[in-house]
Design an enzyme around this catalytic site. Structure first.
Site, short mmCIF file in Angstrom:
data_model
loop_
_atom_site.label_atom_id
_atom_site.label_comp_id
_atom_site.label_asym_id
_atom_site.label_seq_id
_atom_site.Cartn_x
_atom_site.Cartn_y
_atom_site.Cartn_z
N MET A 18 0.18 4.01 -5.05
CA MET A 18 0.08 2.72 -4.38
C MET A 18 -0.26 2.94 -2.92
O MET A 18 0.54 3.47 -2.16
CB MET A 18 1.39 1.95 -4.50
CG MET A 18 1.33 0.55 -3.91
SD MET A 18 2.85 -0.38 -4.19
CE MET A 18 3.94 0.45 -3.03
N CYS A 19 -1.47 2.58 -2.52
CA CYS A 19 -1.93 2.75 -1.15
C CYS A 19 -2.19 1.39 -0.52
O CYS A 19 -2.25 0.37 -1.21
CB CYS A 19 -3.21 3.59 -1.11
SG CYS A 19 -3.01 5.26 -1.77
N GLY A 20 -2.35 1.37 0.77
CA GLY A 20 -2.66 0.15 1.49
C GLY A 20 -3.93 0.32 2.30
O GLY A 20 -4.16 1.37 2.89
N ARG A 79 3.51 0.42 1.46
CA ARG A 79 2.57 0.70 0.38
C ARG A 79 2.16 2.17 0.33
O ARG A 79 1.71 2.66 -0.71
CB ARG A 79 1.30 -0.16 0.51
CG ARG A 79 1.55 -1.65 0.31
CD ARG A 79 0.24 -2.40 0.19
NE ARG A 79 -0.54 -1.93 -0.95
CZ ARG A 79 -0.40 -2.39 -2.19
NH1 ARG A 79 0.51 -3.31 -2.45
NH2 ARG A 79 -1.16 -1.93 -3.16
#
Length: 299
Positions: A1-3, A32
């Site tokens: 989960m990246c932002g 995130r």
């Protein structure tokens, strides 16, 4: 989960505030992706010059390094250190010679990005700490993109952090995962593309660079990617003049955009945009699947 965050300014009066606006957006995405963070800023450029963003060990004497490179640059050389990174400005015609000399005199130094207008910074650590370390709040420019990473497909390293840059003034941040990146990497290597990591996002960046070398603009390259890139992805991509967004046909990764007369903004969540000026008057929407959103200013 990246932002992911991105900001493209239409109003020149906001350009001195680009760094502070992007820093606040990036910091909001900490939850995130707390493993590492990075950002690219597009600002001013000098005629016939190119900027190389260098990364080295903590104790690197970048000013001494610049002195060693002067003899092959055949022109003005300047360097601006920022902790583990530094922006080296050299005559564009000397780029190849300077890169060769770097390998000879300082093999521990990496070139993480190159461009007439782009500077690129990334490190392991909390996004707020990374932004503060490189003084993102003080930077000005026309547009920028940023990424907070939660590593799921490779080790937590600075080299594996986003953005990835594989072409002049080109960089990419990615939320998602590609299933055919190994095959693509082999194909792109045969066409002369080089890779520094095993990260699938670097393959996506190289693919777009490869397409643009064929004469496509960023929007056209992103459209081609819908046919050639398998997996799920949201990309935010920058070039010297452009800012592009695309989501895969399923679009399972969250994304939101906002546009006013002053800017276009992207965030993985709306809260990344909530502090922007006049956001209450913005057009806000979720980018459609398989649709290229692309803004470009004239050179």
């Amino acid at each position: 989960m990246c932002g992911i965050v991105g900001l493209f300014l239409k109003n020149k009066a906001l350009e001195p505030k680009l760094g502070s606006m992007l820093s606040q957006m990036l910091g909001t995405m900490c939850e995130r992706g707390p493993d590492s963070a990075g950002f690219a800023i597009y600002g001013s450029g000098a005629a016939n010059a190119i900027k190389l963003t260098l990364r080295g060990p903590e104790d690197t004497d970048f000013k001494a390094l610049a002195k060693k490179l002067e003899r092959v640059a055949n022109g003005p050389v300047s360097i601006t250190p920022r902790t583990t990174h530094a922006v080296l400005s050299i005559p564009a015609a000397a780029e190849s010679d300077v890169r060769d000399e770097l390998i000879r005199v300082a093999p521990e130094i990496s070139v993480v990005g190159a461009g007439t207008h782009m500077e690129l910074y990334k490190e392991v650590g909390m996004p707020t700490d990374v932004a503060k370390r490189f003084a993102l709040e003080t930077m000005s420019g026309t547009h920028g993109i940023g990424h907070t990473r939660m590593a799921t497909e490779s080790a937590v390293t600075t080299a594996g952090a986003h953005p990835f840059s594989t072409g002049t003034d080109q960089c990419l941040v990615h939320n998602g995962s590609l299933s055919n990146h190994n095959n693509l990497r082999r194909d792109l290597k045969r066409d002369g593309m080089k890779f520094e990591t095993e990260n699938d996002s670097e393959v996506a960046a190289a693919y777009l660079t490869w397409r643009m070398k064929q004469g496509l603009n960023l929007g056209q390259a992103l459209e081609k990617g819908l046919d050639d890139l398998d997996g799920f992805f949201t990309f935010v991509v920058g070039t010297k003049n452009g800012f592009g967004v695309i989501r895969d046909p399923i679009a399972c990764k969250p994304a939101v955009m906002a546009e006013t007369d002053d800017y276009v903004a992207f965030g993985s969540e709306y809260r990344a945009l909530a502090s922007l000026p006049n956001i209450d008057k913005a057009k806000v929407w979720e980018p459609e699947p398989s649709t290229v959103y692309f803004w470009e200013r004239q050179s």
